[in-house]
Structures are given as structure tokens and as C-alpha cells.
Design an enzyme around this catalytic site. Structure first.
Site, short mmCIF file in Angstrom:
data_model
loop_
_atom_site.label_atom_id
_atom_site.label_comp_id
_atom_site.label_asym_id
_atom_site.label_seq_id
_atom_site.Cartn_x
_atom_site.Cartn_y
_atom_site.Cartn_z
N ILE A 31 0.82 -1.22 0.00
CA ILE A 31 0.00 0.00 0.00
C ILE A 31 0.86 1.28 0.00
CG2 ILE A 31 -0.25 0.33 2.51
CD1 ILE A 31 -3.28 0.70 1.99
N HIS A 92 12.37 -4.38 12.08
CA HIS A 92 11.50 -3.59 11.19
C HIS A 92 10.26 -4.33 10.71
CE1 HIS A 92 14.61 -0.53 11.13
NE2 HIS A 92 15.49 -1.49 10.87
N GLN A 93 9.84 -5.36 11.43
CA GLN A 93 8.58 -6.01 11.05
C GLN A 93 7.42 -5.24 11.69
OE1 GLN A 93 7.88 -10.05 12.45
NE2 GLN A 93 6.39 -10.43 10.84
N HIS A 99 5.76 -12.04 5.70
CA HIS A 99 5.58 -11.48 4.36
C HIS A 99 6.92 -11.21 3.71
CE1 HIS A 99 5.38 -8.23 7.35
NE2 HIS A 99 5.95 -7.43 6.46
N HIS A 101 8.81 -9.10 0.89
CA HIS A 101 8.71 -7.94 -0.01
C HIS A 101 9.51 -8.26 -1.28
CE1 HIS A 101 7.67 -4.86 3.24
NE2 HIS A 101 8.20 -5.81 3.99
P1 5GP Z 1 7.15 -4.81 7.38
O1 5GP Z 1 7.80 -3.57 7.89
O2 5GP Z 1 6.26 -5.45 8.41
O3 5GP Z 1 8.13 -5.77 6.79
O4 5GP Z 1 6.26 -4.34 6.15
C1 5GP Z 1 4.88 -4.19 6.21
C2 5GP Z 1 4.43 -3.68 4.87
O5 5GP Z 1 3.03 -3.81 4.79
C3 5GP Z 1 4.76 -2.20 4.63
O6 5GP Z 1 5.55 -2.09 3.45
C4 5GP Z 1 3.40 -1.54 4.47
O7 5GP Z 1 3.37 -0.52 3.50
C5 5GP Z 1 2.51 -2.72 4.08
N1 5GP Z 1 1.12 -2.58 4.49
C6 5GP Z 1 0.68 -2.23 5.72
N2 5GP Z 1 -0.66 -2.23 5.76
C7 5GP Z 1 -1.07 -2.60 4.52
C8 5GP Z 1 -2.37 -2.78 3.93
O8 5GP Z 1 -3.41 -2.60 4.56
N3 5GP Z 1 -2.40 -3.16 2.63
C9 5GP Z 1 -1.27 -3.36 1.91
N4 5GP Z 1 -1.42 -3.73 0.64
N5 5GP Z 1 -0.04 -3.20 2.43
C10 5GP Z 1 0.06 -2.82 3.73
#
Ligand code: 5GP
Length: 138
Positions: A31, A92-93, A99, A101
Site C-alpha cells: 500500500i 522492522h517487522q 511477508h 517484499h
Molecule cells: P514490514 O515492515 O512489516 O516488513 O512491512 C509491512 C508492509 O506492509 C509495509 O511495506 C506496508 O506498506 C505494508 N502494508 C501495511 N498495511 C497494509 C495494507 O493494509 N495493505 C497493503 N497492501 N499493504 C500494507
């Protein structure tokens, strides 16, 4: 296991821009992308970190990740990219659901920026540490 926004996306309770889906895996656009084509690939299994994920879900993710990378390359035209998977808040999770990226790196300014605080590994230290890790894997 606490509920996360990704659980809601898997169940269709909140929308996403879906890229891929099978029995065990869902992929959709991030997003807040770091670059065009930034895609998230998640297991449907609600595991918080990679070390707690089942072998079945891990295999399903591993099987499809290269294919999704190829699609991202084909559509963005960007051949360089990072695959990132954060585990734990200190790493940074932000969302407590595994997930991966896929982040295209079109130029210096866009995509993932990485700090890499490397230090040399002394051979005796490396030998002892690798032995401990081999033992932990038995
Ligand atoms: P993390 O920091 O946990 O590895 O990454 C979480 C990712 O999830 C971030 O890049 C953030 O932009 C994405 N994200 C968070 N909420 C949503 C959402 O509601 N929809 C989508 N498509 N991505 C999300």
C-alpha cells in the site's frame, strides 16, 4: 497468534490489489511502495515469523517467489530488486504475519536502502559458530 491486517486481506475483509493466489499463498501490491511494483508475498498460514512457518507453507512460498519476481521484472522493466523478509519489531517487522517484499531497485533514490554494518569474521570465531549452528540443526 494475534489478528493482523494481512489476515483480514486473506479473508477478503479488506481489499488489496491482488497479484497472485493459490491454496497457500497470496501476493498483492504494497500500500506504500518503495518503488513501482513493490509486491508482498504472504502465506495464508498465520505465522508471525519465518522460523515458525510450516514446511508446507515455506515450500509453497519458495515455489512461487521466483515466478512473481519474473512478473515484477517483466511489468516494471526493472531487472534489479531486493527480496526482504523482516522478523520482529526490532528488525522492522510492522505486521506480525510473515511477508516477503519484492522491491524493484530502479535507481539509487527509489527502492530499498540498506545499511550493512559489516565486520570481518575471524576464522576461529567462524569455525566455532558454524559448529554450533550445525549442532542446532541436527
Ligand atoms: P514490514 O515492515 O512489516 O516488513 O512491512 C509491512 C508492509 O506492509 C509495509 O511495506 C506496508 O506498506 C505494508 N502494508 C501495511 N498495511 C497494509 C495494507 O493494509 N495493505 C497493503 N497492501 N499493504 C500494507
Amino acid at each position: 497468534m494475534s489478528e493482523t491486517i494481512f489476515g483480514k486481506i486473506i479473508r477478503g475483509e479488506i481489499p488489496c490489489h491482488k497479484v497472485y493466489e493459490d491454496d497457500r499463498v497470496l501476493a498483492f501490491l504494497d500500500i506504500n511502495p518503495l518503488s513501482r511494483g513493490h509486491t508482498l508475498v504472504i502465506p495464508k498460514e498465520p505465522a508471525q515469523t519465518l522460523d515458525t512457518l510450516s514446511e508446507e507453507s515455506a515450500a509453497a512460498l519458495g515455489r512461487v517467489l521466483p515466478r512473481i519476481c519474473r512478473a515484477v521484472i517483466a511489468v516494471t522493466g526493472v531487472k534489479e530488486y531486493n527480496v526482504l523478509e523482516n522478523n520482529g519489531g526490532g528488525a522492522h517487522q510492522a505486521i506480525a504475519h510473515v511477508h516477503f517484499h519484492i522491491i524493484p531497485k530502479p535507481n539509487h533514490a527509489e527502492g530499498l536502502g540498506i545499511g550493512w554494518p559489516m565486520q570481518p569474521l575471524a576464522p576461529p570465531t567462524g569455525a566455532a559458530l558454524a559448529a554450533k549452528l550445525r549442532a542446532a540443526l541436527e
